[in-house]
Design an enzyme around this catalytic site. Structure first.
Site, PDB file in Angstrom:
ATOM      1  N   LYS A  56       8.752 -21.848 -34.697  1.00 28.46           N
ATOM      2  CA  LYS A  56      10.128 -22.072 -35.173  1.00 28.46           C
ATOM      3  C   LYS A  56      11.079 -21.108 -34.468  1.00 28.46           C
ATOM      4  O   LYS A  56      10.630 -20.133 -33.834  1.00 28.46           O
ATOM      5  CB  LYS A  56      10.180 -21.876 -36.692  1.00 28.46           C
ATOM      6  CG  LYS A  56       9.831 -20.461 -37.162  1.00 28.46           C
ATOM      7  CD  LYS A  56       9.643 -20.417 -38.677  1.00 28.46           C
ATOM      8  CE  LYS A  56       9.251 -19.011 -39.140  1.00 28.46           C
ATOM      9  NZ  LYS A  56       8.873 -18.998 -40.569  1.00 28.46           N
ATOM     10  N   ARG A 156      11.189 -19.384 -53.351  1.00 25.01           N
ATOM     11  CA  ARG A 156      11.999 -19.920 -52.270  1.00 25.01           C
ATOM     12  C   ARG A 156      11.729 -21.407 -52.296  1.00 25.01           C
ATOM     13  O   ARG A 156      11.998 -22.062 -53.291  1.00 25.01           O
ATOM     14  CB  ARG A 156      11.626 -19.234 -50.939  1.00 25.01           C
ATOM     15  CG  ARG A 156      12.602 -19.507 -49.815  1.00 25.01           C
ATOM     16  CD  ARG A 156      12.269 -18.748 -48.531  1.00 25.01           C
ATOM     17  NE  ARG A 156      11.006 -19.181 -47.898  1.00 25.01           N
ATOM     18  CZ  ARG A 156      10.602 -18.773 -46.702  1.00 25.01           C
ATOM     19  NH1 ARG A 156      11.331 -17.921 -46.001  1.00 25.01           N
ATOM     20  NH2 ARG A 156       9.472 -19.209 -46.197  1.00 25.01           N
ATOM     21  N   HIS A 185       3.318 -19.861 -49.642  1.00 30.30           N
ATOM     22  CA  HIS A 185       3.758 -18.814 -48.713  1.00 30.30           C
ATOM     23  C   HIS A 185       3.859 -17.496 -49.463  1.00 30.30           C
ATOM     24  O   HIS A 185       4.304 -17.466 -50.615  1.00 30.30           O
ATOM     25  CB  HIS A 185       5.118 -19.205 -48.120  1.00 30.30           C
ATOM     26  CG  HIS A 185       5.557 -18.338 -46.983  1.00 30.30           C
ATOM     27  ND1 HIS A 185       4.772 -18.076 -45.880  1.00 30.30           N
ATOM     28  CD2 HIS A 185       6.724 -17.667 -46.763  1.00 30.30           C
ATOM     29  CE1 HIS A 185       5.448 -17.299 -45.037  1.00 30.30           C
ATOM     30  NE2 HIS A 185       6.622 -17.029 -45.551  1.00 30.30           N
ATOM     31  N   ARG A 241      -1.356 -19.855 -40.695  1.00 33.37           N
ATOM     32  CA  ARG A 241      -0.077 -20.101 -40.005  1.00 33.37           C
ATOM     33  C   ARG A 241       0.420 -18.788 -39.420  1.00 33.37           C
ATOM     34  O   ARG A 241       1.003 -17.961 -40.119  1.00 33.37           O
ATOM     35  CB  ARG A 241       0.969 -20.635 -40.998  1.00 33.37           C
ATOM     36  CG  ARG A 241       0.516 -21.843 -41.822  1.00 33.37           C
ATOM     37  CD  ARG A 241       1.646 -22.348 -42.725  1.00 33.37           C
ATOM     38  NE  ARG A 241       2.194 -21.329 -43.592  1.00 33.37           N
ATOM     39  CZ  ARG A 241       1.789 -21.085 -44.846  1.00 33.37           C
ATOM     40  NH1 ARG A 241       0.831 -21.813 -45.386  1.00 33.37           N
ATOM     41  NH2 ARG A 241       2.359 -20.130 -45.547  1.00 33.37           N
ATOM     42  N   TYR A 285      35.661  -0.711 -25.997  1.00 35.83           N
ATOM     43  CA  TYR A 285      36.630  -0.971 -27.069  1.00 35.83           C
ATOM     44  C   TYR A 285      36.718   0.204 -28.037  1.00 35.83           C
ATOM     45  O   TYR A 285      35.686   0.719 -28.497  1.00 35.83           O
ATOM     46  CB  TYR A 285      36.221  -2.211 -27.860  1.00 35.83           C
ATOM     47  CG  TYR A 285      36.468  -3.512 -27.135  1.00 35.83           C
ATOM     48  CD1 TYR A 285      37.749  -3.875 -26.721  1.00 35.83           C
ATOM     49  CD2 TYR A 285      35.413  -4.373 -26.873  1.00 35.83           C
ATOM     50  CE1 TYR A 285      37.967  -5.088 -26.071  1.00 35.83           C
ATOM     51  CE2 TYR A 285      35.626  -5.582 -26.221  1.00 35.83           C
ATOM     52  CZ  TYR A 285      36.911  -5.933 -25.817  1.00 35.83           C
ATOM     53  OH  TYR A 285      37.122  -7.116 -25.185  1.00 35.83           O
ATOM     54  N   CYS A 332      29.940  -4.897 -26.134  1.00 35.66           N
ATOM     55  CA  CYS A 332      30.959  -5.955 -26.139  1.00 35.66           C
ATOM     56  C   CYS A 332      30.261  -7.318 -26.251  1.00 35.66           C
ATOM     57  O   CYS A 332      29.045  -7.402 -26.339  1.00 35.66           O
ATOM     58  CB  CYS A 332      31.793  -5.900 -24.869  1.00 35.66           C
ATOM     59  SG  CYS A 332      32.518  -4.281 -24.563  1.00 35.66           S
ATOM     60  N   MET A 333      31.038  -8.373 -26.200  1.00 40.59           N
ATOM     61  CA  MET A 333      30.436  -9.700 -26.337  1.00 40.59           C
ATOM     62  C   MET A 333      29.474 -10.012 -25.182  1.00 40.59           C
ATOM     63  O   MET A 333      28.410 -10.595 -25.397  1.00 40.59           O
ATOM     64  CB  MET A 333      31.523 -10.782 -26.412  1.00 40.59           C
ATOM     65  CG  MET A 333      30.954 -12.176 -26.641  1.00 40.59           C
ATOM     66  SD  MET A 333      32.185 -13.476 -26.640  1.00 40.59           S
ATOM     67  CE  MET A 333      32.852 -13.333 -28.286  1.00 40.59           C
ATOM     68  N   ASP A 334      29.857  -9.593 -23.983  1.00 43.39           N
ATOM     69  CA  ASP A 334      29.068  -9.968 -22.806  1.00 43.39           C
ATOM     70  C   ASP A 334      28.615  -8.782 -21.956  1.00 43.39           C
ATOM     71  O   ASP A 334      27.927  -8.969 -20.965  1.00 43.39           O
ATOM     72  CB  ASP A 334      29.899 -10.896 -21.901  1.00 43.39           C
ATOM     73  CG  ASP A 334      30.636 -11.940 -22.710  1.00 43.39           C
ATOM     74  OD1 ASP A 334      29.952 -12.770 -23.340  1.00 43.39           O
ATOM     75  OD2 ASP A 334      31.878 -11.899 -22.756  1.00 43.39           O
TER      76      ASP A 334
HETATM   77  C1  LIG Z   1       7.643 -18.367 -40.701  1.00 42.10           C
HETATM   78  C2  LIG Z   1       6.539 -18.818 -41.561  1.00 42.10           C
HETATM   79  C3  LIG Z   1       5.222 -18.439 -41.268  1.00 42.10           C
HETATM   80  C4  LIG Z   1       4.866 -17.449 -40.191  1.00 42.10           C
HETATM   81  O1  LIG Z   1       5.140 -16.130 -40.659  1.00 42.10           O
HETATM   82  P1  LIG Z   1       4.867 -14.850 -39.742  1.00 42.10           P
HETATM   83  O2  LIG Z   1       5.163 -13.703 -40.645  1.00 42.10           O
HETATM   84  O3  LIG Z   1       5.840 -14.930 -38.621  1.00 42.10           O
HETATM   85  O4  LIG Z   1       3.474 -14.939 -39.291  1.00 42.10           O
HETATM   86  C5  LIG Z   1       4.213 -18.991 -42.051  1.00 42.10           C
HETATM   87  N1  LIG Z   1       4.501 -19.845 -43.059  1.00 42.10           N
HETATM   88  C6  LIG Z   1       5.752 -20.205 -43.377  1.00 42.10           C
HETATM   89  C7  LIG Z   1       5.987 -21.132 -44.510  1.00 42.10           C
HETATM   90  C8  LIG Z   1       6.824 -19.698 -42.657  1.00 42.10           C
HETATM   91  O5  LIG Z   1       8.068 -20.046 -42.971  1.00 42.10           O
END
Ligand SMILES: *Cc1c(COP(=O)(O)O)cnc(C)c1O
Length: 408
Positions: A56, A156, A185, A241, A285, A332-334
């Protein structure tokens, strides 16, 4: 070594040079590090447990498409993203592996998700009904693959455990739907104290039992993120995961990385203007940095619009030839100005390491400077910073604002 990689990169470019970004500021992504990290996790987890690579947020800023391809080739079994759009990006790049969308998909996204063959996370009756209706309209050949998400304590996304059985039954009884998995999670797996994680597991197990007792097959069970996977085998279940630590980054200061895991990304640039400051000169700045002596300074073409946070102003540093060079005044921005210590022989065009290797700050250290976590620093690196993907010393792809350019 890194100097060589950059030289190699420029050399390999050849005729492609005119068609891909040549911006001096770039993120170098070491695909060998990613492949090595995948192999380490593969060996760490139980042989029967599958490894899901979380890509992600553009692969935690590393470039989702290249990371996904590398992770799958190195032994990851499947992928996950946060949004349907992120899944679409992978499918457009001809990635056919199973992809789970971890976050809730809105009703308007369901048709697209099903057309792309994405697995969806569900937690309400309304969303399951909507997916079923959509699967019917689409006249899909395959049922929509759903993972039921249980909220075991994080509060969540997910359904409350007492509602899980009814939702499980709803999925199991619908031929347009496939009950592919059941998951939760963790809120605190990266903390030294394991208590709350164990409590969440207890709730999860009880939920699994309730559903199974009713004769429903829950598919694959999965609970572990990087922190839980690194901590113990207790959390393996059918799949883990893994996100942040596939990129070689520890989930928190309270977790220890498995040995051999290494960071994959560094950020580099070249010095622009190199100049002298006279005593009393104010920099950037607001003039928050005031030169005390005759000092040398240099301009680096990176700024907060690249994800190089304004909070680094006056606090972080970069590295030239191993020497740490402080940021002078405000980012700065860039653009950002750094001070050149006397021992640095720097000229316009010299390489400067901004983060991720050697004496430059790690992403962890940059996170500490602004009081955040390395996830946020990595995920915030803007798309306008081209990613240069290196494999066995060769530049194999560049991803810039007009897309991914494979160079072999
Ligand atoms: C982002 C996420 C993960 C991975 O978590 P890490 O801490 O980056 O390993 C696993 N499960 C869910 C639901 C997540 O949103």
């Amino acid at each position: 070594m890194y100097r060589n990689q950059l030289t190699v990169s420029k050399h390999v470019f050849g005729g492609a040079a005119a068609s891909v970004s040549q911006r001096a500021t770039r993120a170098i992504v070491d695909l060998d590090a990613i492949a090595g990290n995948v192999a380490i996790f593969r060996n760490l987890i139980a042989p029967a447990t599958k490894l899901l690579a979380v890509v992600k947020a553009n692969g935690y800023g590393h470039g989702a498409v290249m990371i996904a391809g590398t992770a799958l080739a190195a032994g990851a079994d499947q992928l996950a993203v946060a949004t349907v759009d992120e899944g679409a990006e992978l499918r457009a790049a001809q990635i056919h592996a199973p992809i789970l969308v971890l976050g809730p998909a809105s009703h308007s996204e369901i048709a697209r998700a099903l057309r792309l063959g994405l697995q969806l996370s569900v937690a309400t009756l309304a969303s399951i009904n909507a997916i079923s209706d959509e699967a019917d309209c689409a006249g899909a050949l395959r049922p929509a693959e759903l993972h039921l998400k249980i909220d075991t304590g994080m509060r969540r996304y997910g359904c409350m455990p007492e509602n899980a059985l009814a939702l499980a039954r709803r999925i199991a009884e619908d031929r347009r739907l496939k009950f592919t998995g059941l998951f939760t999670h963790f809120a605190s797996a990266d903390e030294e104290n394991e208590q709350r994680t164990l409590e969440q597991v207890d709730v999860f197990e009880a939920t699994v039992d309730t559903i199974r007792t009713s004769g429903i097959d829950v598919g694959i069970r999965h609970v572990a993120n990087s922190a839980a996977t690194l901590r113990s085998r207790r959390y393996d279940y059918d799949l883990v995961r893994v996100g942040i630590s596939l990129y070689g980054i520890a989930p928190s200061s309270e977790t220890t990385l498995a040995s051999g895991l290494r960071p994959a990304m560094s950020i580099r640039s070249e010095l622009g203007r190199v100049f002298e400051l006279a005593p009393g000169d104010r920099v950037s700045y607001g003039g928050t940095y005031v030169a005390r002596n005759r000092e040398r300074a240099a301009l680096v073409p990176i700024g907060y619009a690249d994800g190089y946070r304004r909070g680094f102003s006056g606090k972080a540093w970069m590295a030239i030839d191993g020497v740490q060079c402080p940021i002078l005044g405000r980012v700065c921005m860039d653009q950002t100005i750094i001070g050149l210590p006397a021992e640095v022989q720097a000229h316009e065009g010299n390489e400067v390491i901004i983060a991720g290797t050697g004496t430059a700050p790690s992403l962890d250290e940059l996170a500490n400077v602004v009081g955040t976590i390395p996830y946020e620093i990595a995920a915030s690196i803007a798309r306008r910073v081209p990613r240069y993907f290196v494999e066995r010393g060769d530049l194999v792809a560049v991803e810039d604002l007009d897309g991914l350019h494979q160079l072999r």
